[in-house]
Design a protein around this motif. Structure first.
Motif, PDB file in Angstrom:
ATOM      1  N   GLU A  97      14.944   5.600  -3.693  1.00 45.67           N
ATOM      2  CA  GLU A  97      13.685   6.043  -2.758  1.00 45.67           C
ATOM      3  C   GLU A  97      12.603   6.621  -3.512  1.00 45.67           C
ATOM      4  O   GLU A  97      13.522   7.910  -4.457  1.00 45.67           O
ATOM      5  N   PHE A  98      11.137   7.124  -3.557  1.00 44.73           N
ATOM      6  CA  PHE A  98       9.749   7.517  -4.665  1.00 44.73           C
ATOM      7  C   PHE A  98       9.007   8.022  -3.457  1.00 44.73           C
ATOM      8  O   PHE A  98       8.728   7.093  -2.040  1.00 44.73           O
TER       9      PHE A  98
ATOM     10  N   GLU B 293      16.570  22.166  -1.301  1.00 47.20           N
ATOM     11  CA  GLU B 293      16.053  20.812  -2.055  1.00 47.20           C
ATOM     12  C   GLU B 293      17.218  19.195  -1.081  1.00 47.20           C
ATOM     13  O   GLU B 293      17.059  18.764  -0.786  1.00 47.20           O
ATOM     14  N   ARG B 294      15.436  18.611  -1.615  1.00 46.29           N
ATOM     15  CA  ARG B 294      15.828  16.985  -1.002  1.00 46.29           C
ATOM     16  C   ARG B 294      16.925  16.192  -1.806  1.00 46.29           C
ATOM     17  O   ARG B 294      17.222  16.386  -3.250  1.00 46.29           O
ATOM     18  N   HIS B 295      16.978  14.787  -1.124  1.00 45.83           N
ATOM     19  CA  HIS B 295      18.476  14.279  -1.131  1.00 45.83           C
ATOM     20  C   HIS B 295      18.205  12.754  -1.434  1.00 45.83           C
ATOM     21  O   HIS B 295      18.570  12.417  -0.176  1.00 45.83           O
TER      22      HIS B 295
ATOM     23  N   GLN C 228       0.619  -1.444  -0.394  1.00 45.19           N
ATOM     24  CA  GLN C 228      -0.049  -0.500   0.724  1.00 45.19           C
ATOM     25  C   GLN C 228       1.070   0.983  -0.045  1.00 45.19           C
ATOM     26  O   GLN C 228       2.263   1.576   0.217  1.00 45.19           O
ATOM     27  N   THR C 229       0.001   2.514  -0.511  1.00 51.08           N
ATOM     28  CA  THR C 229       0.904   3.954  -0.163  1.00 51.08           C
ATOM     29  C   THR C 229       0.265   3.857   0.880  1.00 51.08           C
ATOM     30  O   THR C 229      -1.200   4.389   1.148  1.00 51.08           O
ATOM     31  N   MET C 230       1.420   4.533   1.898  1.00 52.77           N
ATOM     32  CA  MET C 230       0.621   4.763   3.478  1.00 52.77           C
ATOM     33  C   MET C 230       0.988   6.543   3.170  1.00 52.77           C
ATOM     34  O   MET C 230       1.520   7.166   3.007  1.00 52.77           O
ATOM     35  N   ILE C 231      -0.062   7.367   4.132  1.00 49.36           N
ATOM     36  CA  ILE C 231      -0.074   8.708   4.706  1.00 49.36           C
ATOM     37  C   ILE C 231       1.734   8.258   6.152  1.00 49.36           C
ATOM     38  O   ILE C 231       0.582   7.538   7.317  1.00 49.36           O
ATOM     39  N   GLU C 232       2.366   9.349   6.018  1.00 47.72           N
ATOM     40  CA  GLU C 232       3.477   9.444   7.373  1.00 47.72           C
ATOM     41  C   GLU C 232       3.637  10.295   7.668  1.00 47.72           C
ATOM     42  O   GLU C 232       4.074  11.728   6.481  1.00 47.72           O
ATOM     43  N   PHE C 233       4.128  10.699   8.838  1.00 47.92           N
ATOM     44  CA  PHE C 233       5.489  11.688   9.172  1.00 47.92           C
ATOM     45  C   PHE C 233       6.744  11.146   8.543  1.00 47.92           C
ATOM     46  O   PHE C 233       6.213  10.011   8.376  1.00 47.92           O
ATOM     47  N   PRO C 234       7.578  12.386   8.146  1.00 46.35           N
ATOM     48  CA  PRO C 234       8.486  11.956   7.779  1.00 46.35           C
ATOM     49  C   PRO C 234       9.558  10.825   8.750  1.00 46.35           C
ATOM     50  O   PRO C 234       9.201  11.096  10.096  1.00 46.35           O
ATOM     51  N   ALA C 235      10.218  10.174   8.120  1.00 44.21           N
ATOM     52  CA  ALA C 235      10.844   8.584   9.202  1.00 44.21           C
ATOM     53  C   ALA C 235      12.391   8.560   8.640  1.00 44.21           C
ATOM     54  O   ALA C 235      12.619   8.232   7.498  1.00 44.21           O
ATOM     55  N   GLY C 236      12.963   7.370   9.223  1.00 41.39           N
ATOM     56  CA  GLY C 236      13.722   7.080   9.251  1.00 41.39           C
ATOM     57  C   GLY C 236      14.718   6.025   9.937  1.00 41.39           C
ATOM     58  O   GLY C 236      14.493   6.069  11.519  1.00 41.39           O
ATOM     59  N   LYS C 237      15.418   4.886  10.191  1.00 41.99           N
ATOM     60  CA  LYS C 237      16.048   4.126  10.170  1.00 41.99           C
ATOM     61  C   LYS C 237      17.436   5.263  10.738  1.00 41.99           C
ATOM     62  O   LYS C 237      18.252   5.211  10.355  1.00 41.99           O
ATOM     63  N   LEU C 238      18.235   4.334  12.235  1.00 42.80           N
ATOM     64  CA  LEU C 238      19.133   4.878  12.368  1.00 42.80           C
ATOM     65  C   LEU C 238      20.157   4.128  11.982  1.00 42.80           C
ATOM     66  O   LEU C 238      20.697   3.556  11.560  1.00 42.80           O
TER      67      LEU C 238
ATOM     68  N   GLN D 215      17.112  14.799  11.758  1.00 45.59           N
ATOM     69  CA  GLN D 215      17.911  16.163  10.831  1.00 45.59           C
ATOM     70  C   GLN D 215      18.176  15.889   9.765  1.00 45.59           C
ATOM     71  O   GLN D 215      17.848  16.290   8.330  1.00 45.59           O
ATOM     72  N   ARG D 216      18.823  14.764   9.561  1.00 45.88           N
ATOM     73  CA  ARG D 216      19.201  14.100   8.347  1.00 45.88           C
ATOM     74  C   ARG D 216      17.789  13.078   7.432  1.00 45.88           C
ATOM     75  O   ARG D 216      17.893  13.925   6.233  1.00 45.88           O
ATOM     76  N   GLU D 217      17.404  12.316   8.245  1.00 49.07           N
ATOM     77  CA  GLU D 217      15.820  12.645   7.868  1.00 49.07           C
ATOM     78  C   GLU D 217      15.208  13.332   6.230  1.00 49.07           C
ATOM     79  O   GLU D 217      14.712  13.299   5.943  1.00 49.07           O
ATOM     80  N   LEU D 218      14.811  14.171   7.591  1.00 49.91           N
ATOM     81  CA  LEU D 218      14.284  15.660   7.772  1.00 49.91           C
ATOM     82  C   LEU D 218      14.874  16.153   5.876  1.00 49.91           C
ATOM     83  O   LEU D 218      13.812  16.166   5.223  1.00 49.91           O
ATOM     84  N   TRP D 219      16.368  16.553   5.805  1.00 53.39           N
ATOM     85  CA  TRP D 219      16.013  17.477   4.607  1.00 53.39           C
ATOM     86  C   TRP D 219      16.191  16.078   3.266  1.00 53.39           C
ATOM     87  O   TRP D 219      16.010  16.560   2.675  1.00 53.39           O
ATOM     88  N   GLU D 220      16.820  15.280   3.577  1.00 58.11           N
ATOM     89  CA  GLU D 220      17.152  14.233   2.677  1.00 58.11           C
ATOM     90  C   GLU D 220      15.832  13.741   2.431  1.00 58.11           C
ATOM     91  O   GLU D 220      15.487  14.032   0.808  1.00 58.11           O
ATOM     92  N   GLU D 221      14.774  13.389   3.020  1.00 55.50           N
ATOM     93  CA  GLU D 221      13.489  13.423   2.248  1.00 55.50           C
ATOM     94  C   GLU D 221      12.709  14.592   1.756  1.00 55.50           C
ATOM     95  O   GLU D 221      11.457  14.102   0.762  1.00 55.50           O
ATOM     96  N   THR D 222      12.667  15.378   2.632  1.00 58.23           N
ATOM     97  CA  THR D 222      11.488  16.702   2.333  1.00 58.23           C
ATOM     98  C   THR D 222      12.189  17.708   2.229  1.00 58.23           C
ATOM     99  O   THR D 222      11.354  18.850   1.158  1.00 58.23           O
ATOM    100  N   GLY D 223      13.449  17.722   2.409  1.00 60.20           N
ATOM    101  CA  GLY D 223      14.173  19.267   1.758  1.00 60.20           C
ATOM    102  C   GLY D 223      14.007  20.222   2.800  1.00 60.20           C
ATOM    103  O   GLY D 223      15.333  21.479   2.566  1.00 60.20           O
ATOM    104  N   TYR D 224      13.555  19.584   3.716  1.00 61.46           N
ATOM    105  CA  TYR D 224      13.333  20.857   4.310  1.00 61.46           C
ATOM    106  C   TYR D 224      14.511  20.538   6.006  1.00 61.46           C
ATOM    107  O   TYR D 224      14.730  19.519   6.674  1.00 61.46           O
TER     108      TYR D 224
END
Length: 203
Positions: free
Chosen positions: A154-155, A147-149, A83-93, A104-113
């Motif tokens: 990852e899509f 800009e996100r990275h 399924q395509t899920m609606i989520e807050f940004p997240a990621g593994k350590l 900080q890394r996950e927010l920037w990489e995934e969203t650009g913020y």
């Protein structure tokens, strides 16, 4: 990563009658970032039983708040549930990485913020029946967009939504991700002045 033969936290003395003691532990599978183990434990009544569980490195989730009150959200296809899920940004350590650095890394990489202020709200254990995973809950505000990275392979889509919209999607079964629902609860308590956060400026 903690020793899989040891519990993440020690049970209080009054819970001694509930504890299970590890007799032996073996690795069944070692993947890119998770490990499957099969243990044999002694139950409180002295009998023995098997336990199978996933060892996970831990993760973070970010509740990122925009000046208009909306929240930075993601839509991502999650293969295990198809399924395509609606989520807050997240990621593994990553190995040796702290929670704030990961957030900080996950927010920037995934969203650009990027965020100037951060606050750790708490932790959650999302799948206590079969995994060691702990997710740290982080709040972020005073955001700036760049800009996100994304990682290779990852899509995901980034969008914004209000808490009211998220609550409606939970009610209607369109948002079912448990970590996001917990983050929504924490946000509602914070906005109501019931669960204060200790903010710190970063960078």
């Amino acid at each position: 990563m903690s020793d899989p033969d040891q519990p993440v936290t020690q049970a209080p003395a009054q819970d001694a009658h509930l504890r299970e003691e590890t007799i032996e532990s073996s690795q069944v599978y070692k993947g890119h970032f998770i490990e499957l183990r099969r243990d044999r434990v002694r139950l409180p009544d002295g009998r023995e039983a098997p336990r199978e569980y996933v060892v996970h490195p831990g993760a973070v989730m970010i509740v990122a708040m925009l000046p208009d009150g909306k929240l930075v959200m993601e839509r991502q296809y999650r293969y295990p549930v198809r399924q395509t899920m609606i989520e807050f940004p997240a990621g593994k350590l990553d190995a040796g990485e702290g929670g704030l650095a990961c957030a900080q890394r996950e927010l920037w990489e995934e969203t650009g913020y990027k965020a100037k202020r951060w606050a750790k709200a708490g932790i959650m254990h999302p799948v206590i029946g079969y995994a060691t995973e702990i997710i740290e809950i982080w709040f972020a505000d005073e955001l700036t967009l760049g800009e996100r990275h994304l990682d290779e392979g990852e899509f995901l889509d980034v969008f914004t939504a209000s808490l009211d919209e998220l609550e409606g999607w939970v009610r209607d079964g369109k948002l079912t991700d448990v970590k996001t629902i917990v983050g929504m609860m924490w946000l509602a308590k914070y906005r109501a002045g019931q669960w204060p956060l200790q903010w710190a400026s970063v960078g």
